[in-house]
Design a protein around this motif. Structure first.
Motif, PDB file in Angstrom:
ATOM      1  N   LEU A  26       0.852  -1.181   0.000  1.00 47.89           N
ATOM      2  CA  LEU A  26       0.000   0.000   0.000  1.00 47.89           C
ATOM      3  C   LEU A  26       0.893   1.238   0.000  1.00 47.89           C
ATOM      4  O   LEU A  26       2.096   1.151   0.257  1.00 47.89           O
ATOM      5  CB  LEU A  26      -0.923  -0.019   1.214  1.00 47.89           C
ATOM      6  N   ASP A  27       0.306   2.381  -0.268  1.00 43.23           N
ATOM      7  CA  ASP A  27       1.082   3.617  -0.344  1.00 43.23           C
ATOM      8  C   ASP A  27       1.712   4.006   0.986  1.00 43.23           C
ATOM      9  O   ASP A  27       2.656   4.788   1.024  1.00 43.23           O
ATOM     10  CB  ASP A  27       0.211   4.754  -0.896  1.00 43.23           C
ATOM     11  N   PRO A  48      -7.697   4.464   5.320  1.00 41.13           N
ATOM     12  CA  PRO A  48      -7.198   5.816   5.105  1.00 41.13           C
ATOM     13  C   PRO A  48      -5.956   5.877   4.223  1.00 41.13           C
ATOM     14  O   PRO A  48      -5.432   6.956   3.960  1.00 41.13           O
ATOM     15  CB  PRO A  48      -6.882   6.310   6.510  1.00 41.13           C
ATOM     16  N   THR A  49      -5.447   4.746   3.737  1.00 40.49           N
ATOM     17  CA  THR A  49      -4.314   4.785   2.813  1.00 40.49           C
ATOM     18  C   THR A  49      -4.851   4.545   1.395  1.00 40.49           C
ATOM     19  O   THR A  49      -6.049   4.667   1.141  1.00 40.49           O
ATOM     20  CB  THR A  49      -3.231   3.757   3.218  1.00 40.49           C
ATOM     21  N   TRP A  71      -3.641   2.476  -2.672  1.00 37.62           N
ATOM     22  CA  TRP A  71      -2.755   1.563  -3.371  1.00 37.62           C
ATOM     23  C   TRP A  71      -2.481   2.181  -4.732  1.00 37.62           C
ATOM     24  O   TRP A  71      -3.381   2.278  -5.555  1.00 37.62           O
ATOM     25  CB  TRP A  71      -3.411   0.200  -3.513  1.00 37.62           C
ATOM     26  N   GLU A  72      -1.276   2.646  -4.933  1.00 30.97           N
ATOM     27  CA  GLU A  72      -0.893   3.358  -6.148  1.00 30.97           C
ATOM     28  C   GLU A  72      -1.868   4.496  -6.453  1.00 30.97           C
ATOM     29  O   GLU A  72      -2.284   4.714  -7.580  1.00 30.97           O
ATOM     30  CB  GLU A  72      -0.761   2.393  -7.329  1.00 30.97           C
ATOM     31  N   GLY A  73      -2.259   5.204  -5.388  1.00 32.17           N
ATOM     32  CA  GLY A  73      -3.152   6.348  -5.518  1.00 32.17           C
ATOM     33  C   GLY A  73      -4.630   6.011  -5.541  1.00 32.17           C
ATOM     34  O   GLY A  73      -5.472   6.901  -5.533  1.00 32.17           O
ATOM     35  N   GLU A  74      -4.959   4.739  -5.540  1.00 30.02           N
ATOM     36  CA  GLU A  74      -6.361   4.311  -5.565  1.00 30.02           C
ATOM     37  C   GLU A  74      -6.853   4.096  -4.134  1.00 30.02           C
ATOM     38  O   GLU A  74      -6.342   3.234  -3.427  1.00 30.02           O
ATOM     39  CB  GLU A  74      -6.510   3.023  -6.373  1.00 30.02           C
ATOM     40  N   GLU A 133      -9.101   9.220  -3.457  1.00 26.60           N
ATOM     41  CA  GLU A 133      -9.728   9.564  -2.175  1.00 26.60           C
ATOM     42  C   GLU A 133     -10.852  10.578  -2.366  1.00 26.60           C
ATOM     43  O   GLU A 133     -11.854  10.550  -1.662  1.00 26.60           O
ATOM     44  CB  GLU A 133      -8.672  10.112  -1.221  1.00 26.60           C
ATOM     45  N   ALA A 134     -10.729  11.470  -3.343  1.00 33.69           N
ATOM     46  CA  ALA A 134     -11.739  12.489  -3.622  1.00 33.69           C
ATOM     47  C   ALA A 134     -12.918  11.940  -4.428  1.00 33.69           C
ATOM     48  O   ALA A 134     -13.855  12.676  -4.724  1.00 33.69           O
ATOM     49  CB  ALA A 134     -11.115  13.662  -4.373  1.00 33.69           C
TER      50      ALA A 134
END
Length: 190
Positions: free
Chosen positions: A96-97, A132-133, A135-138, A164-165
């Protein structure tokens, strides 16, 4: 796409069966857990509405060879109240990010949320939420799976990826021209 995203109605009642957690839960299905890994989620009591055909459950769908391994982003439908993605056999570099390894964390068995199964249309819908994290921005993924009439494969649908948005970042199809997923023969909860 680098981190293993897997990319017909009849006249029967098409009311979706919600796959939600109930207050009463069975013990965790730990028989499939591996040392050092999180356990699969606990199965809730069956939903009170009309249930899908019992012969569908349990079911597991894996990718076509050479990636047809249990735990390589395999989809599990243990009963009408429990569906999840199994990441226990993914490479260690799938993180994860926030740096957490997916296959060695509480995310190893990632339960679908907002899950609904409509047996009449052979459609499953559910969400995998990494917040709240991400995965490659997803931050979350929304799945729609259309099962073949014999329920031996996923013949259509898609996985949509969101920030997230809530901005749609893309999607991957299932079936022809996309990710092929087939039912794993002989899968059981034992």
């Amino acid at each position: 796409d680098g981190h293993g995203h897997a990319p017909g109605h009849n006249n029967q009642d098409t009311t979706p069966v919600p796959m939600t957690r109930q207050a009463t839960q069975r013990a965790p299905l730990t028989a499939r857990a591996q040392p050092g890994l999180a356990s699969p989620p606990a199965s809730p009591a069956p939903a009170q509405q009309a249930s899908p055909t019992p012969s569908f459950f349990p079911a597991c769908f894996v990718q076509l060879p050479p990636n047809n391994r249990l735990g390589l982003s395999s989809y599990h439908f243990d009963d009408e109240g429990l569906a999840y993605v199994n990441y226990s056999a993914v490479p260690d570099d799938w993180c994860l990010d926030n740096g957490v390894q997916i296959n060695k964390s509480e995310h190893t068995f990632k339960e679908f949320t907002n899950a609904k199964f409509d047996m009449a249309s052979r459609t499953f819908e559910g969400r995998v939420d990494w917040q709240p994290t991400s995965w490659e921005g997803e931050a979350y993924l929304e799945y729609t799976m259309l099962f073949a009439p014999d329920f031996k494969s996923i013949e259509g649908g898609q996985v949509a990826y969101f920030s997230e948005a809530g901005v749609k970042l893309g999607e991957s199809p299932f079936g022809e021209g996309g990710q092929s997923m087939v039912r794993l023969a002989g899968y059981s909860l034992e």
